[in-house]
Enzyme design. Structure first.
Site, PDB file in Angstrom:
ATOM      1  N   HIS A   1      -4.181   3.427  -3.240  1.00  8.88           N
ATOM      2  CA  HIS A   1      -4.356   2.878  -1.886  1.00  8.88           C
ATOM      3  C   HIS A   1      -3.562   1.585  -1.716  1.00  8.88           C
ATOM      4  CE1 HIS A   1      -6.239   0.761   1.493  1.00  8.88           C
ATOM      5  NE2 HIS A   1      -6.343  -0.253   0.659  1.00  8.88           N
TER       6      HIS A   1
ATOM      7  N   ARG B   1     -21.175 -19.272  37.565  1.00  7.05           N
ATOM      8  CA  ARG B   1     -20.960 -17.806  37.541  1.00  7.05           C
ATOM      9  C   ARG B   1     -20.850 -17.268  38.968  1.00  7.05           C
ATOM     10  NH1 ARG B   1     -26.522 -14.340  36.990  1.00  7.05           N
ATOM     11  NH2 ARG B   1     -27.887 -15.918  37.855  1.00  7.05           N
TER      12      ARG B   1
ATOM     13  N   GLU C   1     -19.609  -4.490  23.760  1.00  9.88           N
ATOM     14  CA  GLU C   1     -18.808  -5.714  23.896  1.00  9.88           C
ATOM     15  C   GLU C   1     -17.548  -5.673  23.027  1.00  9.88           C
ATOM     16  OE1 GLU C   1     -22.040  -5.731  23.119  1.00  9.88           O
ATOM     17  OE2 GLU C   1     -23.036  -6.658  24.845  1.00  9.88           O
TER      18      GLU C   1
ATOM     19  N   HIS D   1     -23.970 -17.536  31.496  1.00  8.22           N
ATOM     20  CA  HIS D   1     -25.255 -17.915  30.893  1.00  8.22           C
ATOM     21  C   HIS D   1     -25.090 -18.953  29.791  1.00  8.22           C
ATOM     22  CE1 HIS D   1     -26.252 -14.676  33.445  1.00  8.22           C
ATOM     23  NE2 HIS D   1     -27.546 -14.726  33.167  1.00  8.22           N
TER      24      HIS D   1
ATOM     25  N   ASP E   1      -9.704   6.684   7.304  1.00 12.68           N
ATOM     26  CA  ASP E   1     -11.165   6.733   7.130  1.00 12.68           C
ATOM     27  C   ASP E   1     -11.793   5.405   7.554  1.00 12.68           C
ATOM     28  OD1 ASP E   1     -11.337   9.350   5.755  1.00 12.68           O
ATOM     29  OD2 ASP E   1     -10.257   8.329   4.157  1.00 12.68           O
TER      30      ASP E   1
ATOM     31  N   PHE F   1     -23.258 -13.525  23.412  1.00 20.04           N
ATOM     32  CA  PHE F   1     -22.734 -12.325  22.769  1.00 20.04           C
ATOM     33  C   PHE F   1     -21.231 -12.391  22.497  1.00 20.04           C
ATOM     34  CE2 PHE F   1     -26.515 -10.526  25.175  1.00 20.04           C
ATOM     35  CZ  PHE F   1     -27.369 -10.717  24.097  1.00 20.04           C
TER      36      PHE F   1
ATOM     37  N   GLY G   1      -4.428  -4.270  11.271  1.00 18.66           N
ATOM     38  CA  GLY G   1      -4.802  -4.807   9.960  1.00 18.66           C
ATOM     39  C   GLY G   1      -6.317  -4.796   9.887  1.00 18.66           C
TER      40      GLY G   1
ATOM     41  N   ARG H   1     -25.569 -20.084  34.392  1.00 16.41           N
ATOM     42  CA  ARG H   1     -26.487 -19.287  35.196  1.00 16.41           C
ATOM     43  C   ARG H   1     -27.139 -20.161  36.266  1.00 16.41           C
ATOM     44  NH1 ARG H   1     -32.152 -16.953  32.959  1.00 16.41           N
ATOM     45  NH2 ARG H   1     -32.531 -19.174  32.994  1.00 16.41           N
TER      46      ARG H   1
ATOM     47  N   HIS I   1     -31.134 -15.717  22.875  1.00 13.49           N
ATOM     48  CA  HIS I   1     -30.270 -15.782  24.051  1.00 13.49           C
ATOM     49  C   HIS I   1     -29.755 -17.197  24.332  1.00 13.49           C
ATOM     50  CE1 HIS I   1     -31.262 -11.682  24.550  1.00 13.49           C
ATOM     51  NE2 HIS I   1     -30.805 -11.584  25.786  1.00 13.49           N
TER      52      HIS I   1
ATOM     53  N   HIS J   1       0.823  -1.202   0.000  1.00  9.02           N
ATOM     54  CA  HIS J   1       0.000   0.000   0.000  1.00  9.02           C
ATOM     55  C   HIS J   1       0.862   1.258   0.000  1.00  9.02           C
ATOM     56  CE1 HIS J   1      -2.402  -3.282   1.599  1.00  9.02           C
ATOM     57  NE2 HIS J   1      -3.494  -2.613   1.262  1.00  9.02           N
TER      58      HIS J   1
END
Ligand SMILES: Cc1ncc(C[n+]2csc(CCOP(=O)(O)OP(=O)(O)O)c2C)c(N)n1
Ligand SMILES: [Mg+2]
Length: 543
Positions: free
Chosen positions: A261, A355, A409, A458, A157, A434, A116, A517, A470, A28
């Site tokens: 670029h 937990r 997260e 969980h 950008d 998640f 990267g 949980r 979930h 580049h």
């Protein structure tokens, strides 16, 4: 203040970078040609570094978030006098070289983090800047600013388009990380063409709304960049962004187009560019003597700053021997000896969610571990990540060990990478479901060998009541597919304690703790060996 030698040095930097890209016939050239002026001003007039001791703990951190511009970084490191020989620059992008196509974590030659994937470097830098403040609170004493540095970023950008940089910028603004300074390579070009195709943010207004200090300058005016950097350093209560209007591929035939670029200029294009800059078109990897001498002078200034700091540290060690011991351990990446003796044991016949067991383990060990820094992405009571003694980190207040990351997260996890890069031991929680939101950052922690701990709670069939969104189904399997990530799914309280032990004794990569949980029976008495455990499991019919 800036003279012909500065301009010559910036040109040498540009020419080295385009020679490297051309030799590889891959890479580049656009960013190095466009961003060389801001890099030069930063590295000569503002950055504190000692190429003779690249890992000097109190160095300023520099992150080239736009890692595709790595030819700029390698050329700069070579010119600045880091242990990166010219042959490595010539071997750009070749198998086995230290100069991969995108920078890989290599602090021994001045590369602070692997970049990267766009946006990650930016968010890592927020973690580095936060770590600096946390460590300053822990170690500094009146007249002994042992931890006292800035974190600088060059971001493109693409970095600012990526969601993770939005999360991290918002968080940095909230905390008021005044020692974070971002130079934005504002060239209005990305791969598809003009950024107008997809991007009409008012970047200065956006950052001002996050609570940042914002400036806009001509990115090829060295004096203006210098003044803006000085003003950014004077602003101590807010992070700073300096939007530097630049021309991608400056001076090359493809200037201001997306073509430059990521495509080498071609032999003829390189010659044309060299002619434009008044350079010998046939000279390759050429460094004029006055440019070498120019960088030597800054190298010597940096070495002197380090020497001064080392003598301050020597007095500090005498004046504050206990803190000094902590400091030495911190620098070596060691934890308090014997901390494992605080690991709790859980009694049989008291069912407990893992937990909850994890929360109890943390409550027992955290007071022993001054570099442990926890947090959660707004699931603190569910993840059981906050211990009773933990003080929270809040805007302008860094004397704590618990971070409320908010519902971010991806940002949390990239910031944790930055904290770990600075020697802290971060852990952060969210629901296992998640974990997908932070997957790119887990992969980078694994590649860099960073000891980050993820508290994924969980992991329960009982979650069905929350509905399919979930219910983690494929998550553990997909986490196990990440090389160098250890995935531990303890079956009861005592295994949870052991899992924390394994995670924190590890210094060469991240660990994901997968925790339930719902309550589980204790099936593993803490003190028995494997044989007994098997027997007990058989008795209970659960082996
Ligand atoms: C997460 C991620 N997505 C996509 C890419 C591929 N990529 C590399 S550079 C780039 C955008 C280039 O634009 P900009 O960031 O403005 O850099 P410039 O062309 O100005 O040097 C893209 C999409 C990447 N490196 N990381
Ligand atoms: Mg761009």
């Amino acid at each position: 203040m800036f003279n012909e030698t500065d301009v010559l040095a910036a040109t040498a930097l540009r020419m080295l970078a385009i020679d490297a890209v051309q030799a590889a016939n891959s890479g580049h050239p656009g960013l190095p040609l466009g961003a060389a002026d801001m890099a030069l001003v930063l590295w000569t007039r503002h950055m504190k570094y000692d190429p003779g001791q690249p890992e000097w703990p109190n160095r300023d951190r520099f992150v080239l978030s736009a890692g595709h511009g790595s030819a700029l970084l390698y050329s700069l490191l070579h010119l600045a006098g880091y242990p990166l020989p010219i042959d490595e620059v010539k071997n750009f992008r070749q198998w086995g070289s230290q100069t991969a196509g995108h920078p890989e974590y290599d602090p021994k030659i001045g590369i602070e983090t692997t970049t990267g994937p766009l946006g990650q470097g930016f968010a890592n830098a927020v973690g580095l800047a936060l770590a600096e403040r946390i460590l300053a609170e822990k170690f500094n004493q009146p007249d002994f600013p042992v931890v006292d540095h800035h974190t600088y970023v060059i971001a493109s950008d693409g970095d600012l388009m990526e969601g993770v940089s939005h999360e991290a910028a918002s968080f940095a603004g909230h905390l008021g990380l005044g020692r974070l300074i971002v130079l934005y390579d504002d060239n209005s070009i990305s791969i598809d063409g003009s950024t107008e195709l997809s991007y009409s943010d008012d970047v200065p207004a956006r950052f001002a709304a996050y609570g940042w200090h914002v400036q806009q300058v001509d990115g090829h005016d060295m004096a203006a960049i210098d003044q803006a950097l000085t003003a950014a350093k004077e602003e101590t209560g807010r992070p700073s962004i300096i939007a530097c209007k630049t021309h991608i591929g400056l001076g090359s035939p493809g200037q201001d187009t997306s073509k430059v670029h990521g495509s080498p200029l071609g032999e003829e294009g390189v010659k044309q560019t060299k002619r434009k800059f008044g350079w010998d078109e046939d000279a390759k990897f050429f460094i004029p003597d006055e440019v070498a001498a120019y960088f030597t002078q800054y190298k010597e200034m940096g070495a002197q700053k380090n020497t001064d700091w080392q003598s301050m540290l020597a007095s500090y060690m005498e004046a504050f021997p206990e803190l000094g011991e902590d400091w030495e351990r911190f620098v070596k990446g060691e934890l308090t000896p014997g901390w494992q003796s605080k690991l709790p044991e859980f009694e049989a016949d008291k069912p407990l969610a893992t937990r909850s067991a994890s929360g109890k383990v943390l409550a027992a060990i955290a007071p022993e571990l001054p570099t442990l820094v926890g947090g959660s992405a707004d699931l603190t009571p569910s993840n059981n990540t906050r211990t009773p003694d933990a003080k929270e980190i809040s805007p302008g207040n860094f004397a704590g060990s618990y971070i409320h990351y908010g519902v971010r997260e991806h940002g949390m996890s990239s910031i944790m990478n930055g904290l770990a890069l600075h020697g802290l031991r971060p852990f952060g929680g969210t629901f296992l479901i998640f974990s997908d939101y932070l997957r790119p950052t887990i992969r980078l922690a694994a590649m860099m060998g960073l000891p980050v701990v993820y508290v994924f709670t969980h992991d329960s069939i009982g979650l069905g009541e929350d509905g399919p969104t979930h219910q983690p189904v494929e998550h553990v399997t997909s986490l196990r597919a990440i090389p160098n990530l250890w995935v531990l799914r303890p079956a009861d309280g005592n295994e949870t304690a052991k899992a924390w032990k394994v995670a924190l004794e590890r210094s060469d990569g991240p660990t994901a703790l997968v925790l339930t949980r719902q309550a589980l029976p204790q099936i593993c008495p803490a003190t028995t060996g494997l044989e007994n455990r098997r027997a007990i499991r058989c008795q209970r019919g659960c082996w």
